[in-house]
Design a protein around this motif. Structure first.
Motif, PDB file in Angstrom:
ATOM      1  N   ALA A 159      22.490  40.705  95.966  1.00 23.59           N
ATOM      2  CA  ALA A 159      22.427  41.391  94.915  1.00 23.59           C
ATOM      3  C   ALA A 159      22.327  42.713  95.783  1.00 23.59           C
ATOM      4  O   ALA A 159      20.617  43.129  95.507  1.00 23.59           O
ATOM      5  CB  ALA A 159      22.494  41.311  93.749  1.00 23.59           C
ATOM      6  N   SER A 160      22.787  43.118  96.663  1.00 21.90           N
ATOM      7  CA  SER A 160      22.012  44.547  97.794  1.00 21.90           C
ATOM      8  C   SER A 160      21.701  45.149  97.663  1.00 21.90           C
ATOM      9  O   SER A 160      20.689  46.016  97.200  1.00 21.90           O
ATOM     10  CB  SER A 160      22.640  44.209  99.041  1.00 21.90           C
ATOM     11  OG  SER A 160      23.523  44.473  99.213  1.00 21.90           O
ATOM     12  N   THR A 161      22.950  45.883  96.408  1.00 26.12           N
ATOM     13  CA  THR A 161      22.225  47.603  95.757  1.00 26.12           C
ATOM     14  C   THR A 161      22.536  46.698  93.949  1.00 26.12           C
ATOM     15  O   THR A 161      22.030  47.565  93.959  1.00 26.12           O
ATOM     16  CB  THR A 161      24.095  48.200  95.853  1.00 26.12           C
ATOM     17  OG1 THR A 161      25.120  47.093  95.727  1.00 26.12           O
ATOM     18  CG2 THR A 161      24.240  48.194  97.467  1.00 26.12           C
ATOM     19  N   SER A 162      23.344  45.766  93.754  1.00 18.45           N
ATOM     20  CA  SER A 162      23.587  45.891  92.221  1.00 18.45           C
ATOM     21  C   SER A 162      23.694  44.537  91.896  1.00 18.45           C
ATOM     22  O   SER A 162      24.477  43.890  92.323  1.00 18.45           O
ATOM     23  CB  SER A 162      24.405  46.675  91.460  1.00 18.45           C
ATOM     24  OG  SER A 162      25.400  47.335  91.233  1.00 18.45           O
ATOM     25  N   THR A 163      23.966  44.271  90.550  1.00 14.92           N
ATOM     26  CA  THR A 163      23.892  42.574  89.861  1.00 14.92           C
ATOM     27  C   THR A 163      24.841  43.561  88.380  1.00 14.92           C
ATOM     28  O   THR A 163      24.275  44.136  87.707  1.00 14.92           O
ATOM     29  CB  THR A 163      23.091  41.376  89.431  1.00 14.92           C
ATOM     30  OG1 THR A 163      22.841  41.807  90.157  1.00 14.92           O
ATOM     31  CG2 THR A 163      24.049  40.924  88.860  1.00 14.92           C
ATOM     32  N   SER A 164      26.115  43.192  88.061  1.00 18.80           N
ATOM     33  CA  SER A 164      27.022  43.826  86.437  1.00 18.80           C
ATOM     34  C   SER A 164      26.625  42.230  85.834  1.00 18.80           C
ATOM     35  O   SER A 164      26.925  40.645  86.389  1.00 18.80           O
ATOM     36  CB  SER A 164      27.770  44.811  86.517  1.00 18.80           C
ATOM     37  OG  SER A 164      26.990  45.683  87.754  1.00 18.80           O
ATOM     38  N   GLN A 165      27.213  42.150  84.820  1.00 18.19           N
ATOM     39  CA  GLN A 165      27.439  41.258  83.617  1.00 18.19           C
ATOM     40  C   GLN A 165      27.922  41.872  82.595  1.00 18.19           C
ATOM     41  O   GLN A 165      27.821  43.238  82.155  1.00 18.19           O
ATOM     42  CB  GLN A 165      26.172  40.366  83.987  1.00 18.19           C
ATOM     43  CG  GLN A 165      25.301  41.391  82.803  1.00 18.19           C
ATOM     44  CD  GLN A 165      24.151  39.916  82.234  1.00 18.19           C
ATOM     45  OE1 GLN A 165      24.293  39.296  80.912  1.00 18.19           O
ATOM     46  NE2 GLN A 165      23.002  39.862  82.487  1.00 18.19           N
ATOM     47  N   ILE A 166      29.069  41.347  82.158  1.00 23.42           N
ATOM     48  CA  ILE A 166      29.843  41.477  80.801  1.00 23.42           C
ATOM     49  C   ILE A 166      29.513  40.294  79.830  1.00 23.42           C
ATOM     50  O   ILE A 166      30.325  39.107  80.101  1.00 23.42           O
ATOM     51  CB  ILE A 166      31.499  41.783  81.816  1.00 23.42           C
ATOM     52  CG1 ILE A 166      31.464  42.591  82.485  1.00 23.42           C
ATOM     53  CG2 ILE A 166      32.181  42.342  80.306  1.00 23.42           C
ATOM     54  CD1 ILE A 166      33.480  42.924  83.413  1.00 23.42           C
TER      55      ILE A 166
END
Length: 92
Positions: A17-24
């Motif tokens: 995750a070099s810039t971000s992690t997202s979760q739904i």
């Protein structure tokens, strides 16, 4: 599968995750107990509400974890950077 009584210990995300992690969240918090997403920022613990279908996004260097799921099943879709190599041929 049901509750595991396990948690995800506080951590920062790795190179995946070099810039971000997202979760739904894929199911309602009413379907499980525990499983709270927590962030530790500026010496304070923040519990993030997770409404089904909402999006939570954070940079990889934010310290975060998940409390134990004690009843039901918590379901989430995780999205990480396109450039991380996940999803290439031979990677499952």
């Amino acid at each position: 599968r049901g509750p595991t009584n396990s948690c995800i210990a506080f951590h920062c995300d790795g190179i995946y995750a070099s810039t971000s992690t997202s979760q739904i969240p894929l199911n309602s918090p009413s379907e499980y107990k525990g499983g709270n997403l927590c962030f530790f920022v500026n010496d304070h613990l923040h519990m993030v509400p997770r409404k089904c279908g909402s999006l939570v996004r954070h940079p990889p260097k934010i310290l975060h974890g998940v409390t134990s799921v004690t009843e039901g099943a918590r379901k989430s879709l995780f999205v990480v950077d396109y450039k991380n190599g996940l999803g290439e041929v031979g990677v499952i």
